[in-house]
Design an enzyme around this catalytic site. Structure first.
Site, PDB file in Angstrom:
ATOM      1  N   LEU A 157       0.765  19.596  -8.645  1.00 22.20           N
ATOM      2  CA  LEU A 157       1.912  18.694  -8.695  1.00 22.20           C
ATOM      3  C   LEU A 157       1.707  17.607  -7.657  1.00 22.20           C
ATOM      4  CD1 LEU A 157       4.828  17.818  -9.420  1.00 22.20           C
ATOM      5  CD2 LEU A 157       5.646  19.567  -7.807  1.00 22.20           C
ATOM      6  N   ALA A 203       3.093   9.774  -7.950  1.00 23.12           N
ATOM      7  CA  ALA A 203       1.881   9.723  -8.775  1.00 23.12           C
ATOM      8  C   ALA A 203       1.755   8.444  -9.592  1.00 23.12           C
ATOM      9  CB  ALA A 203       1.858  10.928  -9.716  1.00 23.12           C
ATOM     10  N   SER A 262       1.306   5.376  -8.652  1.00 21.52           N
ATOM     11  CA  SER A 262       0.447   4.314  -8.132  1.00 21.52           C
ATOM     12  C   SER A 262      -0.251   4.793  -6.870  1.00 21.52           C
ATOM     13  CB  SER A 262       1.275   3.055  -7.807  1.00 21.52           C
ATOM     14  OG  SER A 262       2.209   3.330  -6.770  1.00 21.52           O
ATOM     15  N   ILE A 311      -2.282   6.134  -3.735  1.00 28.77           N
ATOM     16  CA  ILE A 311      -2.962   7.384  -3.427  1.00 28.77           C
ATOM     17  C   ILE A 311      -2.560   8.473  -4.411  1.00 28.77           C
ATOM     18  CG2 ILE A 311      -3.191   9.210  -1.700  1.00 28.77           C
ATOM     19  CD1 ILE A 311      -2.905   7.025   0.461  1.00 28.77           C
ATOM     20  N   ASP A 324       7.049  11.125 -10.407  1.00 28.88           N
ATOM     21  CA  ASP A 324       7.406   9.845  -9.801  1.00 28.88           C
ATOM     22  C   ASP A 324       8.855   9.546 -10.146  1.00 28.88           C
ATOM     23  OD1 ASP A 324       5.498   7.387  -8.622  1.00 28.88           O
ATOM     24  OD2 ASP A 324       7.418   6.713  -9.426  1.00 28.88           O
ATOM     25  N   ASP A 368      13.018  12.339  -8.126  1.00 28.23           N
ATOM     26  CA  ASP A 368      13.440  11.647  -6.911  1.00 28.23           C
ATOM     27  C   ASP A 368      13.325  12.665  -5.786  1.00 28.23           C
ATOM     28  OD1 ASP A 368      14.680  10.462  -4.749  1.00 28.23           O
ATOM     29  OD2 ASP A 368      16.580  10.081  -5.783  1.00 28.23           O
ATOM     30  N   TYR A 394       9.244   4.042   9.543  1.00 28.97           N
ATOM     31  CA  TYR A 394       8.087   4.616   8.839  1.00 28.97           C
ATOM     32  C   TYR A 394       7.240   5.476   9.775  1.00 28.97           C
ATOM     33  CZ  TYR A 394       3.852   4.722   5.934  1.00 28.97           C
ATOM     34  OH  TYR A 394       2.763   5.124   5.192  1.00 28.97           O
TER      35      TYR A 394
END
Length: 245
Positions: A8, A12, A14, A16, A35, A59, A153
């Site tokens: 899983l 996914a 885009s 990496i 995604d 999500d 971040y």
């Protein structure tokens, strides 16, 4: 190398995450591409050979959508994923004195809380089924060095690394390994908005003098997902082109 693995991958659609789907599929894993934008995940699945792969909407900041996705996976695959790659991540860059609470919270909810929620849900299923597994979390060099305009971040990515080390200790007794990959600056949609002058500045600091490619991260993900890394847990692997912390 990954035959019999059910992987899983979040985020996914885009970057990496997409590259991880491609590399793990190449090595024989069954891929479940997750995604928030399921159409992007479905596009990723179309790039893979074979017809046994799935795409799901998820999500990662919302536990109910995670439960729904895992229930759907369980009914289609009849087994829980034994490889999880937490690639989902966002940025909401702003200088600290101008950053809103919303900008901070949104990044926290996806990058750190999302890693917690998906990991917990998957690992509960593995423990209940008495299956071993490998969890691979994606942090960032920024979580160690900091970066202007990315206090939110950087904090979440530092948190992902600390989270991984703690959870690895708890889950070792269940034969579930948990590791972190710390990418440097990688050519992804997330870095595409960085001004060229800023990119050139960072490239100058990187010993290999270039940004990495998503597939170069995915190759390390593949190793950690496989039994070749069977004695590796609680570890952080730097994939930075030589950029030191």
């Amino acid at each position: 190398m990954l035959a019999g693995k059910i992987a899983l991958i979040t985020g996914a659609g885009s970057g990496i995450g997409r590259a991880a789907c491609q590399i793990l599929s190449r090595e024989g894993a069954q891929i479940i591409a997750a995604d928030q934008n399921e159409s992007n995940a479905a596009q990723t699945i179309e790039l893979l050979s074979g017809s046994h792969h799935l795409s799901v909407s998820m999500d990662v900041s919302n536990s109910s959508t995670i439960s729904q996705a895992l229930s759907s996976i369980q009914s289609d695959v009849s087994a829980p994923p034994n490889v999880l790659v937490n690639c989902a991540g966002i940025t909401r860059d702003e200088f600290f004195l101008k950053m809103s609470e919303k900008q901070f919270q949104e990044v926290f909810d996806v990058n750190l809380k999302g890693t917690f929620l998906v990991s917990q849900a998957v690992c509960r299923n593995l423990v209940e089924a008495k299956l071993s597994g490998s969890i691979i979390n994606i942090a960032s060099i920024v979580g160690r060095t900091g970066n202007m305009g990315q206090a939110n971040y950087a904090a979440t990515k530092a948190g992902v690394e600390a989270f991984t080390k703690s959870v690895a200790q708890e889950l070792a007794g269940f034969s579930i390994r948990v590791n972190t990959i710390i990418p440097g600056f990688i050519d992804t949609p997330m870095t595409s908005t960085v001004p060229d002058k800023v990119k050139q500045k960072f490239q100058h600091l990187i010993p290999l003098k270039r940004f990495g490619k998503p597939e170069e991260i995915a190759e390390v993900i593949s190793f950690l997902a496989s039994d070749r890394s069977s004695y590796v847990t609680g570890t952080s692997i730097l994939v930075t082109g030589g950029l030191a912390t």
